[in-house]
Design a protein around this motif. Structure first.
Motif, short mmCIF file in Angstrom:
data_model
loop_
_atom_site.label_atom_id
_atom_site.label_comp_id
_atom_site.label_asym_id
_atom_site.label_seq_id
_atom_site.Cartn_x
_atom_site.Cartn_y
_atom_site.Cartn_z
N HIS A 25 34.70 39.00 34.76
CA HIS A 25 34.30 37.54 34.13
C HIS A 25 34.20 37.47 32.77
O HIS A 25 34.87 36.77 32.07
CB HIS A 25 33.35 36.90 34.90
CG HIS A 25 32.99 35.48 34.67
ND1 HIS A 25 33.86 34.24 34.63
CD2 HIS A 25 31.92 34.77 33.77
CE1 HIS A 25 33.38 33.42 34.15
NE2 HIS A 25 32.27 33.63 33.74
N CYS A 204 35.32 29.77 49.31
CA CYS A 204 33.98 30.28 48.50
C CYS A 204 33.02 29.58 48.93
O CYS A 204 31.74 30.32 49.38
CB CYS A 204 34.29 30.11 47.06
SG CYS A 204 32.84 30.76 46.20
N PRO A 233 28.96 34.86 41.66
CA PRO A 233 30.32 34.50 41.76
C PRO A 233 30.65 33.17 42.18
O PRO A 233 31.80 32.48 42.01
CB PRO A 233 30.84 35.48 42.75
CG PRO A 233 29.91 36.63 42.84
CD PRO A 233 28.75 36.12 42.12
N GLY A 237 32.64 31.82 39.55
CA GLY A 237 34.07 32.01 40.25
C GLY A 237 34.67 31.29 41.16
O GLY A 237 35.64 31.60 41.97
N ARG A 238 34.36 30.02 41.46
CA ARG A 238 34.48 29.34 42.53
C ARG A 238 36.03 28.65 42.33
O ARG A 238 36.25 28.33 40.98
CB ARG A 238 33.63 28.12 42.70
CG ARG A 238 33.53 27.10 41.92
CD ARG A 238 32.52 25.96 42.63
NE ARG A 238 32.58 24.70 41.82
CZ ARG A 238 32.02 24.32 40.62
NH1 ARG A 238 30.95 25.16 40.25
NH2 ARG A 238 32.14 23.14 40.05
N ALA A 243 36.09 35.81 44.15
CA ALA A 243 34.98 35.40 44.48
C ALA A 243 34.91 35.04 46.18
O ALA A 243 33.86 35.65 46.73
CB ALA A 243 34.72 33.93 44.10
#
Ligand code: SF4
Length: 415
Positions: A25, A204, A233, A237-238, A243
């Protein structure tokens, strides 16, 4: 006296995958900011990340960065630099630590990820006031510093029941972001792309909820302290496939623990709920302390705050508006108390710890009699811990540890 035993915490294997996820990331953001190959949007933790991602931005979350300043115990040293710029010690220590560190050109990313020298320069900053006003001031400082545009969503606060009016007004504000974001990104908004991102964000969120709900098992396979790092995450990262993949792996590991009756804390005797922000600089120390007392702090409002069950790809704007507004921090005390009673019941906890974070009144719910009301209604004892998310000067370790030990002793006597 509570009996203490050393070295009783168990490592979660999927934590290595999480570290790789976080490295990817930050390296991706760093590359984009240096080369300009992709635009970078800064976003508040429950800001419109789905929309930004769908429009091709890489999304950077300053709150995650400031939590890194906290866990690395760098935060307290940098707060005075922000104070010197006019940002008082009493306001959000995420803000003051982050701005203070930037003013000295320091970032924990350089230590964690070789080759990264700075936080990524924003092409746009987008906030949502659903959590507080500090986030707006925080982003405004960087908008001036980088001469970058800033956009915002202004949310209702202290909401009891989320109504149609709340949802439609936030949905409209979200839709209004599309045009300026198109200009900044140089891309055209694609509704199907947004639906796809919202589908992944919902997936997620559902998996993250399942992960957190494994803590209902006795013994719990997970602690709040594991959750506070494993949530990375879900926060940054959603809306991405990576994720989703990570939480599948993590969930399988936790289910395996449940099947084999492996607790996160050896010989779990007491189960607690944590209400409020983590004390980032004491995460490991507190995890250790509770484990030594055979106590599992197993669930928290904080980790639950990244569950967005309202996301619905068929109505992306409306469902994002609903999810961002149903958030615990946005709600009235009455709604918060209803929620906490559900959690106490669901996780079958023996007690609740309220963290009174000195610089975040928005995440401190013990200042207007809530713990006392909950005790009366549920019969479950509560403890208030004075501290802070990032400013360790607001914390007395000795007093905290003594109070926690006395609280566990009280639970033992009541058993
Ligand atoms: S909610 Fe609290 S910790 Fe988060 S940005 Fe606002 S004041 Fe800071």
């Amino acid at each position: 006296m509570v009996e203490k035993k050393k070295g009783t915490r168990k490592k979660i294997m999927a934590a290595d995958d999480m570290r790789r996820f976080m490295a990817d990331h930050y390296y991706e953001l760093d590359r984009a900011a240096r080369t300009g190959e992709k635009k970078v949007a800064w976003c508040s933790s429950v800001g419109p990340a789905e929309l930004l991602r769908a429009m091709g931005f890489l999304v950077y979350f300053p709150e995650n960065h400031s939590a890194m300043l906290g866990t690395s115990r760098m935060a307290t040293d940098f707060i005075p630099y922000a104070n010197a710029l006019g940002y008082k010690p009493e306001i959000c220590s995420y803000l003051t630590a982050d701005i203070g560190a930037f003013s000295q050109r320091v970032t924990p990313l350089s230590t964690a990820y070789e080759g990264i020298e700075s936080i990524p320069k924003p092409d746009v900053l987008v906030f949502n006031t659903n959590q507080c006003r500090d986030i707006q001031d925080w982003f405004a400082w960087y908008a001036r510093e980088f001469d970058a545009p800033m956009l915002g969503i202004y949310t209702h606060r202290g909401i009891n029941d989320v109504t149609e009016n709340h949802v439609s007004s936030i949905a409209k504000q979200l839709e209004d972001l599309v045009e300026p974001l198109e200009k900044i990104s140089g891309t055209q908004f694609d509704l199907n792309e947004l639906k796809q991102v919202v589908t992944l964000a919902r997936e997620c969120s559902d998996l993250w909820k399942e992960v957190l709900n494994t803590a209902v098992a006795v013994p719990s396979p997970l602690t709040f302290y594991d959750g506070a790092t494993l949530m990375g995450p879900a926060v940054v990262g959603r809306g991405t496939q990576q994720a989703v993949d990570f939480y599948r792996v993590l969930l399988a590991e936790l289910e395996d623990r449940i099947e084999n009756r492996v607790g996160a804390v050896d010989d779990e005797q007491f189960r607690l709920y944590w209400e409020g922000m983590p004390i980032w600089g004491r995460l490991s120390a507190h995890a250790e302390l509770f484990a030594e007392m055979k106590t599992c702090v197993l669930a928290s409002t904080y980790c639950n705050s990244w569950i967005f069950s309202a996301f619905d790809p068929e109505v992306p704007f409306r469902s994002m508006a609903k999810a961002y507004t149903e958030l615990f921090i946005v709600r009235s005390d009455e709604a918060k108390e209803r929620y906490l009673k559900e959690m106490i019941d669901f996780f079958r906890v023996d007690g609740v710890i309220f963290h009174d974070a000195r610089t975040c009144p928005n995440n401190s719910n013990c200042r207007y009699g809530m713990p006392q009301r909950l005790e009366v209604d549920t019969g479950v004892p509560t403890l208030i811990v004075d501290g802070d998310l990032n400013d360790l000067r607001c914390l007395s370790d000795e007093q905290t540890n003594t109070n926690i030990e006395a609280f566990i002793e009280q639970l033992e006597e009541n058993k």
